[in-house]
Write an enzyme that holds these catalytic residues in place. Sequence first.
Site, PDB file in Angstrom:
ATOM      1  NE  ARG A 210      12.246  37.126  47.638  1.00 50.11           N
ATOM      2  CZ  ARG A 210      12.583  38.054  48.780  1.00 50.11           C
ATOM      3  NH1 ARG A 210      13.055  39.271  48.086  1.00 50.11           N
ATOM      4  NH2 ARG A 210      12.681  37.942  49.719  1.00 50.11           N
ATOM      5  CE  LYS A 236       7.343  36.515  49.008  1.00 49.74           C
ATOM      6  NZ  LYS A 236       7.572  34.811  49.337  1.00 49.74           N
ATOM      7  CG  HIS A 316      14.129  30.499  44.826  1.00 49.25           C
ATOM      8  ND1 HIS A 316      13.954  31.778  44.660  1.00 49.25           N
ATOM      9  CD2 HIS A 316      14.000  30.383  46.329  1.00 49.25           C
ATOM     10  CE1 HIS A 316      13.506  32.538  45.987  1.00 49.25           C
ATOM     11  NE2 HIS A 316      13.752  31.351  47.009  1.00 49.25           N
ATOM     12  NE  ARG A 319      15.348  35.070  48.324  1.00 45.41           N
ATOM     13  CZ  ARG A 319      15.813  36.083  48.597  1.00 45.41           C
ATOM     14  NH1 ARG A 319      16.654  36.887  48.132  1.00 45.41           N
ATOM     15  NH2 ARG A 319      15.097  36.624  50.004  1.00 45.41           N
ATOM     16  CG  HIS A 342      14.690  36.615  54.488  1.00 42.81           C
ATOM     17  ND1 HIS A 342      15.629  35.704  54.821  1.00 42.81           N
ATOM     18  CD2 HIS A 342      13.939  36.439  53.245  1.00 42.81           C
ATOM     19  CE1 HIS A 342      15.504  34.874  53.852  1.00 42.81           C
ATOM     20  NE2 HIS A 342      14.660  35.000  52.875  1.00 42.81           N
ATOM     21  CE1 TYR A 351      18.696  30.411  51.836  1.00 46.45           C
ATOM     22  CE2 TYR A 351      17.146  31.489  53.471  1.00 46.45           C
ATOM     23  CZ  TYR A 351      17.566  31.524  51.997  1.00 46.45           C
ATOM     24  OH  TYR A 351      16.742  31.633  51.040  1.00 46.45           O
TER      25      TYR A 351
END
Length: 371
Positions: A210, A236, A316, A319, A342, A351
């Site tokens: 990210r 994150k 982004h 990514r 994630h 995805y």
Amino acid sequence: HFRKVEIPKIDKLEAFITGDKGRTESTRQRYRLTITQFYLWLLLTNRLEAFNADKLSLKKDLEEYSNYLLIRMAFKEGNPLKLKRNTVVSYLTAVRQYYKHREEQTADSKTPVINKAKHLKNPKLRTTKLTEKKPISRTQKDDLLKQVNTDVLAAREEYSKALEAFNRIDTYKGTAQAKAQRQVNKAKLKLTGALRDRAIIFITYYHGLRVSEVHHLNKNDITQEHEHPALKILAKGQDEKQPIPLIKTAAKALIEYLDFYKVKDTEPLFKCLSGINKGGRLSKVSISQTVKALFKKASIITEAMTDIDKKAFTAHSLRHSFGTHLIKQGATIQETRQALRHKNLSRTQIYVSHVEAEEAFKNPINTILEN
């Protein structure tokens, strides 16, 4: 091949379905269907004994079932195995209600059932789509990497020529020497920027970083883990940086950048090279603008595009490309989830919808359950 599965009577199911007198017949029928589907999945994945003994292996088995539904939800439109979000929600709701019922019924017994299904979350209703931040194709990715390598080669040649011109000047010719020195400084700055920008592109794409993760990197985040190059990133939702393996291609780009541009261990890995913030940490906005400018140079963004399409390509996008390309290369959704860091599989399944999901996740259980 089709296989018939004989479904024995499911213990306690009718008690659950008829227990609430306020349920309509259609609701009861829906619960009967969805719990039967759940039962079949347990049967075909060798978890039935735990179900019948009210020991459903902990949260892990329930999470596996949820992940299985999410994978089917990610299939393309038109695939008979695809589940709509509302269907997945109804399946998970039925399982939660069933275990809530079992918990209430066994509360006063010696072996009460603990409702571990209450932690199951419904898939989020996404108001935005991945296409709003488009991944780049593999061809565009190759064009981008070629562009940043070309920029480095051109800047290196310009710097070399500037040094040669400077060294040819008689040291007593002050004005000419000062002018040549300015050219050297200018070429050095350009080469530093090209090396920095290439390193940003390489680590962002090859590790699916990210923008915020790139922004927070310091030089001492490049380290060794188990005798392998690693990069510590602040993912994150995390309070501490965690190491990820650093592939050779990205490591080489970082080494070439740091060999030319000296950065102290505790300093930001990527610095601003000019302006009022010169020497300071490169901002998230600057990183985004840098990537966008390189997209234009590599003709990923063109003047012929609409404004909406231009806005769809951002930093982004690298990514998104990383995740999409992993799936296309045969990575499982769990492997992709781990690589993208994630927390929830529902974030990764978006995805899958952009690749041949039905090919990547073929599973004989799907056909059995569908029939």
